[in-house]
Design a protein around this motif. Structure first.
Motif, PDB file in Angstrom:
ATOM      1  N   ARG A 141       8.686  -0.662 -12.569  1.00 57.99           N
ATOM      2  CA  ARG A 141       7.622  -0.206 -11.673  1.00 57.99           C
ATOM      3  C   ARG A 141       7.173   1.218 -12.009  1.00 57.99           C
ATOM      4  O   ARG A 141       6.021   1.585 -11.770  1.00 57.99           O
ATOM      5  N   GLU A 149       2.122  -1.152  -7.969  1.00 56.99           N
ATOM      6  CA  GLU A 149       1.315  -1.395  -6.777  1.00 56.99           C
ATOM      7  C   GLU A 149       2.025  -2.408  -5.875  1.00 56.99           C
ATOM      8  O   GLU A 149       2.353  -3.504  -6.297  1.00 56.99           O
ATOM      9  N   GLU A 150       2.271  -2.007  -4.628  1.00 62.28           N
ATOM     10  CA  GLU A 150       3.089  -2.812  -3.722  1.00 62.28           C
ATOM     11  C   GLU A 150       2.518  -4.215  -3.518  1.00 62.28           C
ATOM     12  O   GLU A 150       3.263  -5.200  -3.481  1.00 62.28           O
ATOM     13  N   THR A 151       1.195  -4.320  -3.392  1.00 58.97           N
ATOM     14  CA  THR A 151       0.570  -5.624  -3.162  1.00 58.97           C
ATOM     15  C   THR A 151       0.839  -6.574  -4.319  1.00 58.97           C
ATOM     16  O   THR A 151       1.153  -7.759  -4.117  1.00 58.97           O
ATOM     17  N   ILE A 152       0.735  -6.081  -5.547  1.00 60.29           N
ATOM     18  CA  ILE A 152       0.992  -6.914  -6.730  1.00 60.29           C
ATOM     19  C   ILE A 152       2.480  -7.210  -6.854  1.00 60.29           C
ATOM     20  O   ILE A 152       2.882  -8.346  -7.142  1.00 60.29           O
ATOM     21  N   ARG A 154       4.779  -7.565  -4.678  1.00 54.92           N
ATOM     22  CA  ARG A 154       5.266  -8.589  -3.737  1.00 54.92           C
ATOM     23  C   ARG A 154       4.996 -10.010  -4.228  1.00 54.92           C
ATOM     24  O   ARG A 154       5.628 -10.962  -3.759  1.00 54.92           O
ATOM     25  N   LEU A 155       4.089 -10.163  -5.187  1.00 58.52           N
ATOM     26  CA  LEU A 155       3.772 -11.474  -5.728  1.00 58.52           C
ATOM     27  C   LEU A 155       4.611 -11.825  -6.949  1.00 58.52           C
ATOM     28  O   LEU A 155       4.588 -12.978  -7.417  1.00 58.52           O
ATOM     29  N   LYS A 159      10.334  -9.107  -7.107  1.00 57.03           N
ATOM     30  CA  LYS A 159      10.534  -8.752  -5.702  1.00 57.03           C
ATOM     31  C   LYS A 159      11.718  -9.508  -5.112  1.00 57.03           C
ATOM     32  O   LYS A 159      12.575  -8.932  -4.424  1.00 57.03           O
TER      33      LYS A 159
END
Length: 431
Positions: A141, A149-152, A154-155, A159
């Motif tokens: 990261r 980027e947290e949004t990416i 998490r996918l 994660k």
């Protein structure tokens, strides 16, 4: 609409790039420099920074998306940064450690906790594997802005792997805390200032101090204790392991230095080399300390540190606007030809302050950082390094292995992707 967004991004980035007095590559719309880091391997990150240092100098700037980063590799810039009493906020990359370490000392060793996790005897332990997993994900990261980027993130499959590893780490720490609380309760320990029956003030390990101390009359809650314990469990073993490994690697190439270390041990410990050295003995191991410092120069356990500018700042003529993350490239600075003559030559005498060959600037060597955010455990770490390396040299001759050089990776801690390979030949102690 997309065209408007791209053009607006391009305008903002180019204006920022033109107004900044720090050189660097022209950023692309939206991405900045991020596209160069998508597929980069752990072993390719430090060489990439080196290439840009050679192209743009000891201070250069890149944008990851719209976030500006400045990378420094000379003490003329680094000294005013790390010694500044107000510029102590860790960079945005440290936020990736917060799910694990919370707001512990690193972000805001095993023996200091009074509990052993047996990492040396069981390299396959669940705890050891969990630390390795989290470290690799956090490193990913830090170098890959998309995974950052947290949004990416998490996918991604990482994660789930991180969550599972954190479950192991936090469970182990909570078990240690609970067990130690019960032990202190059973022996009626309630404060750090209590004395033993003979009137001598009790000494406590780090975990006991956290559990027994009070702030404004209140005990420290378990979450804050856990955050500090997690920090010291990580910082106290991984960095030291790196230092020991690379020191032995360097010594394998220099048998004459091993003999000097052994001779120093005989002078300090006498002919009974098997006895444990005292604190005073360790302080007398001057040559061994020079060897360790030179190894940490060439292979710093923490190759990069980061600060976040919380206000517009000027350092050594560099204009740094609020929100800029500043990376100190310790690895590059330790190998800078302006600071060290023949920097790839292993020469322990560089660190002898009485030598004419010693570093020209005290901030040329930052293996433990410096200033108000320097390493709180550096004296303890140096003792660990001395004890371990001295013990190996007393019992073995360290020999090189004819395999490829270490493939250096900046995964929070400096590692080698191919291992650090040496041979150990038992010494004839009758000689």
């Amino acid at each position: 609409m997309l065209l408007v967004i791209i053009l607006t991004s391009w305008f903002i980035l180019v204006r920022d790039w033109q107004e900044c007095n720090i050189p660097g590559p022209l950023p692309l719309p939206l991405l900045g420099f991020a596209h160069n880091l998508i597929m980069i391997k752990p072993s390719g990150f430090l060489p990439l920074l080196h290439r840009f240092k050679m192209e743009y100098g000891d201070a250069f700037r890149v944008h990851l998306f719209h976030n500006p980063y400045v990378i420094l590799s000379h003490p003329k810039y680094v000294e005013p940064l790390v010694s500044h009493s107000e510029l102590i906020t860790k960079g945005r990359s440290y936020s990736f450690l917060r799910p694990w370490l919370g707001d512990g000392l690193l972000t805001s060793t095993e023996s200091i906790m009074g509990v052993s996790i047996e990492a040396q005897t069981n390299s396959e332990s669940e705890y050891v594997k969990a630390i390795e997993t989290v470290a690799k994900i956090v490193s990913l990261r830090m170098r890959n802005p998309f995974a950052g980027e947290e949004t990416i993130f998490r996918l991604l499959r990482h994660k789930k792997a991180q969550d599972e590893a954190l479950g192991v780490l936090h469970s182990q720490t909570q078990k240690v805390i609970k067990m130690r609380r019960e032990e202190l309760k059973n022996v009626n320990k309630s404060g750090v200032n209590e004395q033993s029956d003979n009137g001598i003030k009790n000494k406590h390990d780090f975990l006991d101090l956290l559990l027994l101390s009070t702030i404004d009359g209140k005990k420290i809650d378990d979450q804050h204790v856990r955050e500090e314990v997690d920090t010291f469990m990580f910082e106290g073993h991984d960095t030291t392991t790196s230092g020991i490994s690379f020191t032995l690697y360097c010594l394998a190439k220099h048998p004459e230095m091993q003999e000097k270390i052994l001779e120093e041990q005989r002078r300090i410990l006498g002919q009974n080399l098997d006895r444990d050295p005292s604190y005073v003995d360790l302080k007398e191991m001057k040559y061994l300390e020079l060897v360790i410092k030179e190894s940490l120069r060439m292979y710093p356990s923490v190759p990069l540190i980061e600060r976040l500018m919380v206000k517009d700042t000027e350092i050594a003529g560099l204009k740094l606007r609020k929100g800029t993350s500043v990376l100190v490239n310790i690895m590059e600075m330790h190998r800078h030809p302006e600071l060290y003559d023949n920097p790839f030559e292993f020469r322990p005498e560089r660190h002898d302050t009485a030598s004419a060959n010693s570093a020209k600037n005290a901030f040329s060597w930052l293996a433990f950082s410096a200033g108000p955010r320097n390493c709180i455990g550096q004296k303890f770490a140096m003792m660990e390094l001395k004890i371990t390396v001295a013990s190996v040299i007393k019992n073995f001759t360290v020999l090189p292995v004819d395999v490829e050089e270490p493939g250096l990776c900046a995964e929070l801690i400096l590692r080698s992707e191919v291992g650090v390979n040496i041979k150990l030949k038992p010494r004839n102690k009758t000689c």
